[in-house]
Design a protein around this motif. Sequence first.
Motif, short mmCIF file in Angstrom:
data_model
loop_
_atom_site.label_atom_id
_atom_site.label_comp_id
_atom_site.label_asym_id
_atom_site.label_seq_id
_atom_site.Cartn_x
_atom_site.Cartn_y
_atom_site.Cartn_z
N GLY A 297 84.77 25.99 45.74
CA GLY A 297 83.65 25.58 46.58
C GLY A 297 83.63 24.08 46.83
N VAL A 298 82.62 23.68 47.57
CA VAL A 298 82.42 22.26 47.88
C VAL A 298 81.41 21.70 46.89
CG1 VAL A 298 81.76 20.61 49.66
CG2 VAL A 298 82.81 22.79 50.31
N ARG A 299 81.72 20.55 46.34
CA ARG A 299 80.82 19.88 45.41
C ARG A 299 79.45 19.67 46.08
NH1 ARG A 299 82.58 14.23 42.46
NH2 ARG A 299 81.04 14.26 40.77
N GLU A 300 78.38 19.85 45.34
CA GLU A 300 77.02 19.85 45.90
C GLU A 300 76.75 18.64 46.79
OE1 GLU A 300 73.76 21.59 46.93
OE2 GLU A 300 75.04 22.52 45.43
N LYS A 301 77.10 17.46 46.32
CA LYS A 301 76.80 16.25 47.09
C LYS A 301 77.75 16.04 48.28
CE LYS A 301 79.40 12.92 44.24
NZ LYS A 301 79.29 11.69 43.42
N SER A 302 78.78 16.93 48.38
CA SER A 302 79.75 16.79 49.47
C SER A 302 79.54 17.83 50.57
CB SER A 302 81.17 16.94 48.91
OG SER A 302 81.40 16.02 47.86
N LYS A 303 78.56 18.72 50.41
CA LYS A 303 78.39 19.82 51.36
C LYS A 303 77.97 19.37 52.75
CE LYS A 303 77.55 23.49 48.01
NZ LYS A 303 76.61 24.49 47.45
N SER A 304 77.44 18.15 52.85
CA SER A 304 77.00 17.65 54.15
C SER A 304 78.06 16.79 54.84
CB SER A 304 75.70 16.84 53.99
OG SER A 304 75.91 15.75 53.11
N LEU A 305 79.24 16.67 54.24
CA LEU A 305 80.31 15.88 54.85
C LEU A 305 80.64 16.44 56.23
CD1 LEU A 305 82.87 15.33 51.94
CD2 LEU A 305 81.60 13.56 53.14
#
Length: 202
Positions: free
Chosen positions: A141-149
């Motif tokens: 998955g995508v790291r939580e703080k990176s999901k908005s990249l």
Amino acid sequence: MARYRGPQTKIARKFGEPIFGPDKAFEHKNYPPGMHGNNRRRRKVSEYGTQLKEKQKVKYTYGVLEKQFRNLFKKAASHKGVTGTVLLQLLESRLDNVVFRLGIAPTRAAARQLVGHKHIVVNNKVVNIPSYSVRPGDVIGVREKSKSLEVVTDSLSSQRHNKYPWIEWDGEAKTGKFLNVPEREEIPENIKEQLIVELYSK
């Protein structure tokens, strides 16, 4: 040998197919590069040359260096099963490739960068090694703080993650599950792996 960072279309034209993905420039000029282009007379390629070209194509496609590729081949040769098929399965199981197949990144190069910059987690743990071998049952998955990249959100909108039967995507959680190692007929890349086996068997 350093990782290739030059013009991708030039390499795609060399092999005669868009090995890095959809490419408008390649569609416009799908013949070999050089001032004579498609009109140049080409000498008949030897058996060794054909085998070498196929190996180079696979290396460029998956973004693997020579030493890594040789080690992967040795690993494939030591496994049960058809060596060429096992080699492709090992390449498909690389974390950067799985991130690309899931649709988290638009290209394998972008996927490798996401992994290297610690934006990707495997079973809720950050993994920053692109060559990490994903196993059946692993959740990527995508790291939580990176999901908005932007690169992630733009790529996920392409819906590419629904194309492959060996992975399962959860759109809400932005995670994918590696269900199983793909069978040869499920791998879409146009590769004649037997030529590579013959090359290393010399």
